[in-house]
Design a protein around this motif. Structure first.
Motif, PDB file in Angstrom:
ATOM      1  N   ALA A  84       0.827  -1.209   0.000  1.00 43.98           N
ATOM      2  CA  ALA A  84       0.000   0.000   0.000  1.00 43.98           C
ATOM      3  C   ALA A  84       0.862   1.260   0.000  1.00 43.98           C
ATOM      4  N   ALA A  85       1.928   1.249   0.783  1.00 43.83           N
ATOM      5  CA  ALA A  85       2.797   2.428   0.871  1.00 43.83           C
ATOM      6  C   ALA A  85       3.726   2.549  -0.328  1.00 43.83           C
ATOM      7  N   GLU A  86       3.971   1.444  -1.025  1.00 41.71           N
ATOM      8  CA  GLU A  86       4.888   1.462  -2.168  1.00 41.71           C
ATOM      9  C   GLU A  86       4.244   1.985  -3.450  1.00 41.71           C
ATOM     10  N   TYR A  87       2.912   2.043  -3.480  1.00 38.20           N
ATOM     11  CA  TYR A  87       2.209   2.486  -4.686  1.00 38.20           C
ATOM     12  C   TYR A  87       2.792   3.770  -5.253  1.00 38.20           C
ATOM     13  N   VAL A  88       2.988   4.763  -4.386  1.00 42.86           N
ATOM     14  CA  VAL A  88       3.403   6.083  -4.862  1.00 42.86           C
ATOM     15  C   VAL A  88       4.901   6.148  -5.148  1.00 42.86           C
ATOM     16  N   HIS A  89       5.610   5.066  -4.893  1.00 42.78           N
ATOM     17  CA  HIS A  89       7.064   5.084  -5.057  1.00 42.78           C
ATOM     18  C   HIS A  89       7.559   4.085  -6.103  1.00 42.78           C
ATOM     19  N   ILE A  90       6.655   3.548  -6.912  1.00 44.04           N
ATOM     20  CA  ILE A  90       7.058   2.512  -7.864  1.00 44.04           C
ATOM     21  C   ILE A  90       8.170   2.996  -8.784  1.00 44.04           C
ATOM     22  N   ASN A  91       8.055   4.221  -9.268  1.00 45.52           N
ATOM     23  CA  ASN A  91       9.092   4.734 -10.174  1.00 45.52           C
ATOM     24  C   ASN A  91      10.438   4.853  -9.483  1.00 45.52           C
ATOM     25  N   THR A  92      10.430   5.166  -8.187  1.00 49.34           N
ATOM     26  CA  THR A  92      11.679   5.242  -7.424  1.00 49.34           C
ATOM     27  C   THR A  92      12.212   3.846  -7.136  1.00 49.34           C
ATOM     28  N   ILE A  93      11.293   2.950  -6.775  1.00 52.97           N
ATOM     29  CA  ILE A  93      11.701   1.579  -6.468  1.00 52.97           C
ATOM     30  C   ILE A  93      12.308   0.916  -7.702  1.00 52.97           C
ATOM     31  N   TRP A  94      11.723   1.198  -8.876  1.00 52.78           N
ATOM     32  CA  TRP A  94      12.238   0.577 -10.093  1.00 52.78           C
ATOM     33  C   TRP A  94      13.550   1.254 -10.505  1.00 52.78           C
ATOM     34  N   ASP A  95      14.659   0.626 -10.187  1.00 59.50           N
ATOM     35  CA  ASP A  95      15.968   1.201 -10.502  1.00 59.50           C
ATOM     36  C   ASP A  95      16.842   0.225 -11.283  1.00 59.50           C
ATOM     37  N   LEU A  96      16.205  -0.751 -11.926  1.00 60.90           N
ATOM     38  CA  LEU A  96      16.954  -1.743 -12.687  1.00 60.90           C
ATOM     39  C   LEU A  96      17.541  -1.120 -13.947  1.00 60.90           C
ATOM     40  N   THR A  97      18.812  -1.374 -14.191  1.00 59.98           N
ATOM     41  CA  THR A  97      19.481  -0.956 -15.419  1.00 59.98           C
ATOM     42  C   THR A  97      20.191  -2.170 -16.018  1.00 59.98           C
ATOM     43  N   GLU A  98      20.730  -1.990 -17.200  1.00 58.10           N
ATOM     44  CA  GLU A  98      21.457  -3.100 -17.828  1.00 58.10           C
ATOM     45  C   GLU A  98      22.663  -3.525 -17.006  1.00 58.10           C
ATOM     46  N   ALA A  99      23.195  -2.591 -16.213  1.00 60.64           N
ATOM     47  CA  ALA A  99      24.346  -2.931 -15.367  1.00 60.64           C
ATOM     48  C   ALA A  99      23.954  -3.876 -14.250  1.00 60.64           C
ATOM     49  N   ARG A 100      22.679  -3.891 -13.869  1.00 58.83           N
ATOM     50  CA  ARG A 100      22.159  -4.770 -12.816  1.00 58.83           C
ATOM     51  C   ARG A 100      22.996  -4.660 -11.540  1.00 58.83           C
ATOM     52  N   ASP A 101      23.009  -3.474 -10.978  1.00 60.28           N
ATOM     53  CA  ASP A 101      23.736  -3.201  -9.741  1.00 60.28           C
ATOM     54  C   ASP A 101      23.246  -4.136  -8.640  1.00 60.28           C
ATOM     55  N   PRO A 102      24.139  -4.902  -8.013  1.00 61.96           N
ATOM     56  CA  PRO A 102      23.711  -5.830  -6.954  1.00 61.96           C
ATOM     57  C   PRO A 102      23.150  -5.125  -5.726  1.00 61.96           C
ATOM     58  N   LYS A 103      23.363  -3.806  -5.627  1.00 63.61           N
ATOM     59  CA  LYS A 103      22.825  -3.055  -4.498  1.00 63.61           C
ATOM     60  C   LYS A 103      21.491  -2.381  -4.834  1.00 63.61           C
ATOM     61  N   ALA A 104      21.025  -2.522  -6.064  1.00 61.82           N
ATOM     62  CA  ALA A 104      19.780  -1.874  -6.493  1.00 61.82           C
ATOM     63  C   ALA A 104      18.575  -2.527  -5.824  1.00 61.82           C
ATOM     64  N   ARG A 105      17.469  -1.799  -5.834  1.00 65.28           N
ATOM     65  CA  ARG A 105      16.245  -2.330  -5.234  1.00 65.28           C
ATOM     66  C   ARG A 105      15.677  -3.489  -6.051  1.00 65.28           C
ATOM     67  N   ILE A 106      15.819  -3.417  -7.368  1.00 65.83           N
ATOM     68  CA  ILE A 106      15.279  -4.448  -8.253  1.00 65.83           C
ATOM     69  C   ILE A 106      16.407  -5.335  -8.742  1.00 65.83           C
ATOM     70  N   GLN A 107      16.251  -6.629  -8.502  1.00 62.85           N
ATOM     71  CA  GLN A 107      17.244  -7.605  -8.906  1.00 62.85           C
ATOM     72  C   GLN A 107      16.617  -8.616  -9.865  1.00 62.85           C
ATOM     73  N   ILE A 108      17.356  -9.015 -10.885  1.00 62.70           N
ATOM     74  CA  ILE A 108      16.950 -10.144 -11.716  1.00 62.70           C
ATOM     75  C   ILE A 108      18.183 -11.000 -11.986  1.00 62.70           C
ATOM     76  N   ASP A 109      17.966 -12.304 -12.071  1.00 62.05           N
ATOM     77  CA  ASP A 109      19.104 -13.186 -12.314  1.00 62.05           C
ATOM     78  C   ASP A 109      19.370 -13.289 -13.818  1.00 62.05           C
ATOM     79  N   ASP A 110      20.426 -14.011 -14.167  1.00 62.56           N
ATOM     80  CA  ASP A 110      20.828 -14.103 -15.571  1.00 62.56           C
ATOM     81  C   ASP A 110      19.737 -14.716 -16.440  1.00 62.56           C
ATOM     82  N   ALA A 111      19.054 -15.744 -15.902  1.00 57.73           N
ATOM     83  CA  ALA A 111      18.036 -16.426 -16.692  1.00 57.73           C
ATOM     84  C   ALA A 111      16.880 -15.489 -17.026  1.00 57.73           C
ATOM     85  N   THR A 112      16.414 -14.732 -16.031  1.00 58.01           N
ATOM     86  CA  THR A 112      15.312 -13.802 -16.270  1.00 58.01           C
ATOM     87  C   THR A 112      15.749 -12.671 -17.184  1.00 58.01           C
TER      88      THR A 112
END
Length: 299
Positions: A84-112
């Motif tokens: 509920a509290a994250e609704y207004v922060h989705i754009n901030t939470i979404w910080d995934l880039t091609e570099a895939r910073d291991p400290k970023a909020r959004i993580q994806i593995d190699d397969a995904t």
């Protein structure tokens, strides 16, 4: 007079909705979800929905004791408060880039990462299902952020002020938004015809749908995704978010899931609906405290 009263009520509800979004926005993407969690943990167990959650958890996990059931319910309230509290922060939470910073909020593995690249390269039509796990808005955001032509089915809240506020938050992040209703199947079909990736959350009760086994109990399920898969014979994938510590998430996109077929070689709608629910049940069993146990999935 009735019209005037209705307008006043809508205005009041709109103001309350604005306040409900303004507070977590002011608290920020870190403190806001923590406050939402604390409130939900405190107030959730006082509601009727808590009894529903406890009954559902106990029925799905009869081998576990009452203390475990209470812990999972507490985790589910924690997750709901954070969502509920994250609704207004989705754009901030979404910080995934091609570099895939291991400290970023959004993580994806190699397969995904490779699966999203494949989907971007091949395009649609493709159907993607999700469930009310962790922050269930993120899989829809992922499609648009990866540059995919995406269409997302969503349920419109009964209150117009609330619906308008949520739509305003979603519309710039999720591609085409298609409200659930009588015209939704036609609009979803048109999106698939143009080669879009169509996503929908499919883990809630649908009284007119086929009965499937879900977490060991019979439950009515929505056959819409399976019907569209049968009509377009397109790939079906699953997508989910997994909540990690520190306000972080891991996103997963599956490979295409084999859909059962009938004697004519067409996708079997009932069997395909069961196959999709089997995948979701596995996700819930893996992270039971991150699922929305408070709704009446079984009746």
């Amino acid at each position: 007079m009735a019209k005037k009263g209705g307008g006043a009520a809508d205005a009041a509800l709109s103001a309350l909705t604005g306040l409900g979004f303004a507070v977590p926005r002011a608290l920020g993407p870190d403190l806001g979800p923590r406050v939402g969690s604390a409130l939900a943990r405190k107030l959730g167990p006082l509601t009727k929905a808590h009894r529903i959650a406890m009954e559902n958890i106990a029925a799905a996990f009869p081998e576990k004791d009452a203390a475990w059931h209470r812990r999972i319910a507490d985790e589910a309230w924690d997750n709901l408060g954070r969502v509920a509290a994250e609704y207004v922060h989705i754009n901030t939470i979404w910080d995934l880039t091609e570099a895939r910073d291991p400290k970023a909020r959004i993580q994806i593995d190699d397969a995904t990462f490779a699966r999203f690249a494949e989907l971007h390269e091949t395009g649609g039509p493709c159907l993607v299902f999700a469930a009310h796990l962790a922050n269930w808005e993120l899989p829809a955001v992922a499609a648009a952020k990866h540059g995919l032509d995406a269409a997302v089915l969503y349920r419109t809240p009964n209150s117009k002020p609330v619906a308008d506020a949520i739509l305003k938050l979603r519309k710039d992040m999720m591609g085409e938004l298609i409200p659930a209703g009588l015209t939704a199947p036609t609009k979803l079909a048109k999106a698939l015809q143009r080669g879009a990736v169509v996503g929908m959350v499919v883990d809630q009760r649908f009284g007119r749908g086929p009965v499937v086994d879900f977490l060991g109990r019979p439950a009515h399920a929505n056959p819409l995704l399976a019907n569209l898969a049968r009509r377009f014979d397109c790939p079906v994938r699953g997508a989910r978010a997994i909540r990690l510590e520190g306000g972080r998430f891991r996103l997963e996109l599956t490979d295409p899931i084999p859909m059962p077929r009938d004697a004519e070689g067409l996708i079997d709608v009932n069997a395909a609906t069961q196959a999709v629910n089997d995948v979701i049940a596995g996700w819930v069993r893996e992270h039971p405290g991150q699922w929305l146990w408070m709704h009446r999935r079984w009746r």
